[in-house]
Design a protein around this motif. Structure first.
Motif, short mmCIF file in Angstrom:
data_model
loop_
_atom_site.label_atom_id
_atom_site.label_comp_id
_atom_site.label_asym_id
_atom_site.label_seq_id
_atom_site.Cartn_x
_atom_site.Cartn_y
_atom_site.Cartn_z
N GLY A 121 68.82 -34.56 22.04
CA GLY A 121 67.80 -34.78 21.25
C GLY A 121 66.88 -32.75 21.31
N ASN A 122 67.40 -32.68 22.37
CA ASN A 122 66.95 -31.01 21.81
C ASN A 122 68.11 -30.18 21.00
OD1 ASN A 122 65.97 -31.29 24.25
ND2 ASN A 122 67.25 -30.44 25.54
N GLN A 123 68.77 -30.85 20.45
CA GLN A 123 69.64 -29.68 19.41
C GLN A 123 69.47 -30.58 17.99
OE1 GLN A 123 72.44 -27.43 19.01
NE2 GLN A 123 71.88 -26.95 21.15
N ALA A 124 68.48 -31.56 17.98
CA ALA A 124 68.35 -32.47 17.19
C ALA A 124 66.70 -32.40 16.56
CB ALA A 124 68.02 -34.30 17.32
N GLU A 125 65.86 -31.28 17.37
CA GLU A 125 64.84 -31.20 17.34
C GLU A 125 64.97 -29.49 16.91
OE1 GLU A 125 62.39 -31.49 20.96
OE2 GLU A 125 62.85 -33.42 21.29
N LYS A 126 65.29 -29.27 17.62
CA LYS A 126 66.08 -27.92 16.71
C LYS A 126 66.03 -27.79 15.66
CE LYS A 126 67.23 -24.84 21.09
NZ LYS A 126 68.56 -24.47 22.13
N ILE A 127 66.92 -28.65 15.38
CA ILE A 127 67.56 -29.49 13.66
C ILE A 127 66.49 -29.17 12.24
CG2 ILE A 127 69.53 -30.02 12.03
CD1 ILE A 127 71.49 -30.01 14.75
N ILE A 128 65.98 -30.20 13.22
CA ILE A 128 65.03 -30.37 12.66
C ILE A 128 64.29 -29.41 12.20
CG2 ILE A 128 62.88 -32.37 12.32
CD1 ILE A 128 64.54 -34.18 13.38
N ALA A 129 63.76 -28.89 13.36
CA ALA A 129 62.75 -27.52 13.75
C ALA A 129 63.63 -26.53 12.23
CB ALA A 129 62.02 -26.91 14.46
N ASN A 130 64.32 -26.19 12.57
CA ASN A 130 65.07 -25.32 11.47
C ASN A 130 65.00 -25.58 9.71
OD1 ASN A 130 65.58 -23.52 13.51
ND2 ASN A 130 67.59 -23.99 13.66
N ALA A 131 65.32 -26.95 9.84
CA ALA A 131 65.15 -27.44 8.47
C ALA A 131 63.73 -27.47 7.69
CB ALA A 131 65.44 -29.33 8.37
N LYS A 132 62.55 -27.87 8.51
CA LYS A 132 61.11 -28.04 8.27
C LYS A 132 60.70 -26.17 7.64
CE LYS A 132 59.36 -31.80 10.70
NZ LYS A 132 58.40 -32.68 11.79
N GLU A 133 61.60 -25.68 8.82
CA GLU A 133 60.68 -24.59 9.16
C GLU A 133 61.60 -23.96 7.30
OE1 GLU A 133 61.34 -19.71 10.16
OE2 GLU A 133 61.94 -21.44 11.74
N GLN A 134 63.41 -24.56 6.98
CA GLN A 134 63.81 -23.76 5.75
C GLN A 134 62.70 -24.47 4.68
OE1 GLN A 134 67.48 -24.93 5.91
NE2 GLN A 134 68.34 -23.01 5.47
N ILE A 135 62.30 -25.52 4.54
CA ILE A 135 62.47 -26.45 3.90
C ILE A 135 60.53 -25.66 3.24
CG2 ILE A 135 60.83 -28.53 2.90
CD1 ILE A 135 63.64 -29.93 4.66
N GLN A 136 59.98 -25.01 4.31
CA GLN A 136 58.62 -24.50 4.04
C GLN A 136 58.86 -23.07 3.12
OE1 GLN A 136 55.47 -25.94 5.05
NE2 GLN A 136 55.29 -24.23 4.10
N ASN A 137 60.50 -22.35 3.88
CA ASN A 137 60.13 -20.85 3.04
C ASN A 137 60.77 -21.46 2.15
OD1 ASN A 137 59.71 -19.93 5.95
ND2 ASN A 137 61.83 -19.81 6.54
N GLU A 138 61.52 -22.54 1.34
CA GLU A 138 61.92 -22.52 0.21
C GLU A 138 60.84 -22.96 -0.72
OE1 GLU A 138 65.57 -24.72 -0.10
OE2 GLU A 138 66.48 -23.84 0.69
N LYS A 139 59.97 -24.02 0.05
CA LYS A 139 58.47 -24.27 -0.63
C LYS A 139 57.94 -22.91 -1.30
CE LYS A 139 54.38 -26.96 0.33
NZ LYS A 139 54.35 -27.91 0.65
N MET A 140 57.54 -22.04 -0.15
CA MET A 140 56.76 -21.19 0.03
C MET A 140 57.68 -20.12 -1.39
SD MET A 140 54.43 -21.05 1.54
CE MET A 140 53.38 -19.66 1.39
#
Length: 165
Positions: A100-119
């Motif tokens: 669960g922790n790993q999944a949360e980290k992966i999701i957080a990283n993916a969201k951050e990456q999506i936000q960075n790419e969006k920016m």
């Protein structure tokens, strides 16, 4: 009466002496060994019975020890199985928690990456719009500034606006 006629005192006397002599010889030589053998046999039987009783008591003691040892072994087995189940459950829960922790980290990283790419995409889009705006402005200015009179009017308007601001 025929019995009385056949009875002889002499014969009776000699038979009595032979019988007493036989008893004496038997007593002297046979009874002691016979009685010794009987007593020895009796003692052997008593010893065997005592040994059998001791063996029975020992077997009962061993059986009770075996039952106690089996009960302890069963209790120890149950304890070990309980501990193994607890360890298994803990390992499963830890693995689930870690996953669960790993999944949360992966999701957080993916969201951050999506936000960075969006920016980055928005910035790129803004840059492209700015370049296009500059190109359009250049084209408009070239058309407007092709004529010398229009150039003078534009400079004059800009200076007037500049003074006002």
């Amino acid at each position: 009466m025929a019995l009385l006629e056949d009875f002889s005192v002499g014969l009776f006397f000699w038979q009595l002496i032979l019988f007493i002599l036989l008893l004496f010889v038997l007593r002297k030589f046979a009874w002691k060994p016979i009685l010794g053998a009987v007593e020895e046999r009796e003692k052997s039987i008593e010893d065997s019975l005592a040994s059998a009783e001791k063996a029975r008591a020992e077997m009962e003691r061993l059986q009770s020890n075996n039952e106690r040892i089996l009960a302890e072994a069963r209790a120890e087995r149950d304890t070990i199985l309980k501990e193994a189940r607890e360890i298994k459950d803990k390992m499963i829960n830890d693995a689930k928690s870690e996953a669960g922790n790993q999944a949360e980290k992966i999701i957080a990283n993916a969201k951050e990456q999506i936000q960075n790419e969006k920016m980055a995409a928005v910035t790129d889009l803004k840059n492209q719009v700015a370049e296009m705006s500059i190109e359009i402005a250049e084209m408009v200015l070239r058309r407007e500034l092709d004529d010398k009179a229009k150039q003078g009017d534009l400079v004059k308007d800009q200076l007037d606006n500049f003074k006002l601001n």
